[in-house]
Design an enzyme around this catalytic site. Sequence first.
Site, short mmCIF file in Angstrom:
data_model
loop_
_atom_site.label_atom_id
_atom_site.label_comp_id
_atom_site.label_asym_id
_atom_site.label_seq_id
_atom_site.Cartn_x
_atom_site.Cartn_y
_atom_site.Cartn_z
N THR A 161 -7.48 -0.96 7.20
CA THR A 161 -6.47 -0.39 6.31
C THR A 161 -6.33 -1.34 5.13
O THR A 161 -5.86 -2.45 5.29
CB THR A 161 -5.13 -0.25 7.06
OG1 THR A 161 -5.36 0.50 8.26
CG2 THR A 161 -4.12 0.49 6.22
N LYS A 217 -9.98 -4.27 15.58
CA LYS A 217 -9.14 -3.17 15.12
C LYS A 217 -9.89 -1.88 15.47
O LYS A 217 -10.46 -1.19 14.61
CB LYS A 217 -8.88 -3.28 13.61
CG LYS A 217 -7.64 -2.54 13.15
CD LYS A 217 -7.27 -2.92 11.72
CE LYS A 217 -6.18 -2.05 11.16
NZ LYS A 217 -4.83 -2.49 11.55
N GLU A 232 2.03 -9.84 19.13
CA GLU A 232 1.99 -9.32 17.76
C GLU A 232 3.07 -8.27 17.57
O GLU A 232 3.76 -7.90 18.51
CB GLU A 232 0.61 -8.71 17.47
CG GLU A 232 0.27 -7.52 18.38
CD GLU A 232 -1.19 -7.07 18.27
OE1 GLU A 232 -1.99 -7.73 17.59
OE2 GLU A 232 -1.51 -6.05 18.92
#
Lengths: 270, 270
Positions: B29, B140, B173
């Site tokens: 992203t 990711k 996270e």
Amino acid sequence: MLCWLDGLPANALPPADRGLAYGDGLFETLAVKDGRPRLLQRHLARLAEGCQRLAITLDVSAVADELERFAARLGEGVAKLIVTRGDGQRGYAPAVNQPARRILLGSPFPAYPKENAAQGIALFPCRTRLAEQPLLAGLKHLNRLEQVLARAEWQGSEYAEGLMCDSSGRLIEGVFSNLFMVKNGELLTPALNRCGVAGVMRGLIIDLAASAHIALQVRDIDGHELPAACEVFVCNSLYGIWPVRRFAAQSWQVGALTRTLQRLLATAED
Amino acid sequence: MLCWLDGLPANALPPADRGLAYGDGLFETLAVKDGRPRLLQRHLARLAEGCQRLAITLDVSAVADELERFAARLGEGVAKLIVTRGDGQRGYAPAVNQPARRILLGSPFPAYPKENAAQGIALFPCRTRLAEQPLLAGLKHLNRLEQVLARAEWQGSEYAEGLMCDSSGRLIEGVFSNLFMVKNGELLTPALNRCGVAGVMRGLIIDLAASAHIALQVRDIDGHELPAACEVFVCNSLYGIWPVRRFAAQSWQVGALTRTLQRLLATAED
């Protein structure tokens, strides 16, 4: 390839679908014979449970109708139903009460060798472990990278399936199958409350065993228990039951209980 | 929505894509400003590492060119790049050396409140734990159901992010951010070798700290260490750094080191 999107023939998917973005959805793989989806009620029940646990809004009775029409059109083969949460905006937050998207894909029945069911298979010992995630355990969701990694560990036809353990070394399942064994005259299959997919064929076999008064335990099974098993088999809703003949240094004959269950299955399937 | 498929404008995706079927792929992203993708080399480096670990065949230099052309067309906003293993047959076995599919989606820049970066945010304590899977840790990838479940735990604008721990209770996270804290004058961020996404902004902050001779440790951080932190912040490549002002019964002032890093970031970004 036969493909329907929300009940209508289609050949493409909206690119903002959350199934693609996050694996935010579920799937079912149904055998289709004589124009009918097999074990339909069991597939729908698992799907409904998955939707409930992931808070995906799905009209399951409409899906039942859709699967029957799709199977009639397909005739013979495999109907794969993918249910996603539908289109997303940017970000993980799911829209509330957005109706799910249904994708139906038809394919020919896999060309499994007949010997797999008759004489049994060799099971590959996968190094890829299943992570323990109780919130997703049992569900046939779209997050399947562990299976992709495990299936990539072997090529060729020597091994028809691979055996996967969880990160603590417990036996869990095959890459695309569930696992059963016989030990001390009792049928055992791994508990799937930390990881694994609660297969429709596994559920049917558990029910068949109960009806036939075969003792069965669903429990944690440590990897070290496998050598003590006197029969081992894997199962799924496409191929039924494959006896396991070999795993690592271990080998088995096809056992009497495995044969009994194969017979019960042949007459029991709807 | 601006959408490209393998470098060409498109509005639909082939339904047999393995990204949809299994989450068999990765994404990035990227912030796009003045027609340029920001932190492009860092995004490409992470993508290349992910492709290498998942054995996905991708021409990363072609992707770089594609991202630059896409950003020029988008102008301002967010470019989401999804890379999948491409179409699949039935079954988990990945085709060998099949070229990856690239999907590029453009969207407006999120309307984050300015106060998030200026005055800090409240962090929601997510109950959803991250499963420990070293084979996927740091990547990711497209298997993001845990983030979907975690993000669904809170609604409304009181909490700008949620904090996730692994199944052993270690801090890992945010749902869409990485986590840093300051303790005894030292910057700490969780090791991501069991789970979590190694964010591009996290990598940049680690490098900025090194250049500025700020002591930093990447290590396991138990949940119980959070109250002893004197500064806490989260980060990602879209919003930069948000100080954390509140978590459960805990509250913090925006600290000096957080402000220093925000300043370094403002001048350091490419």
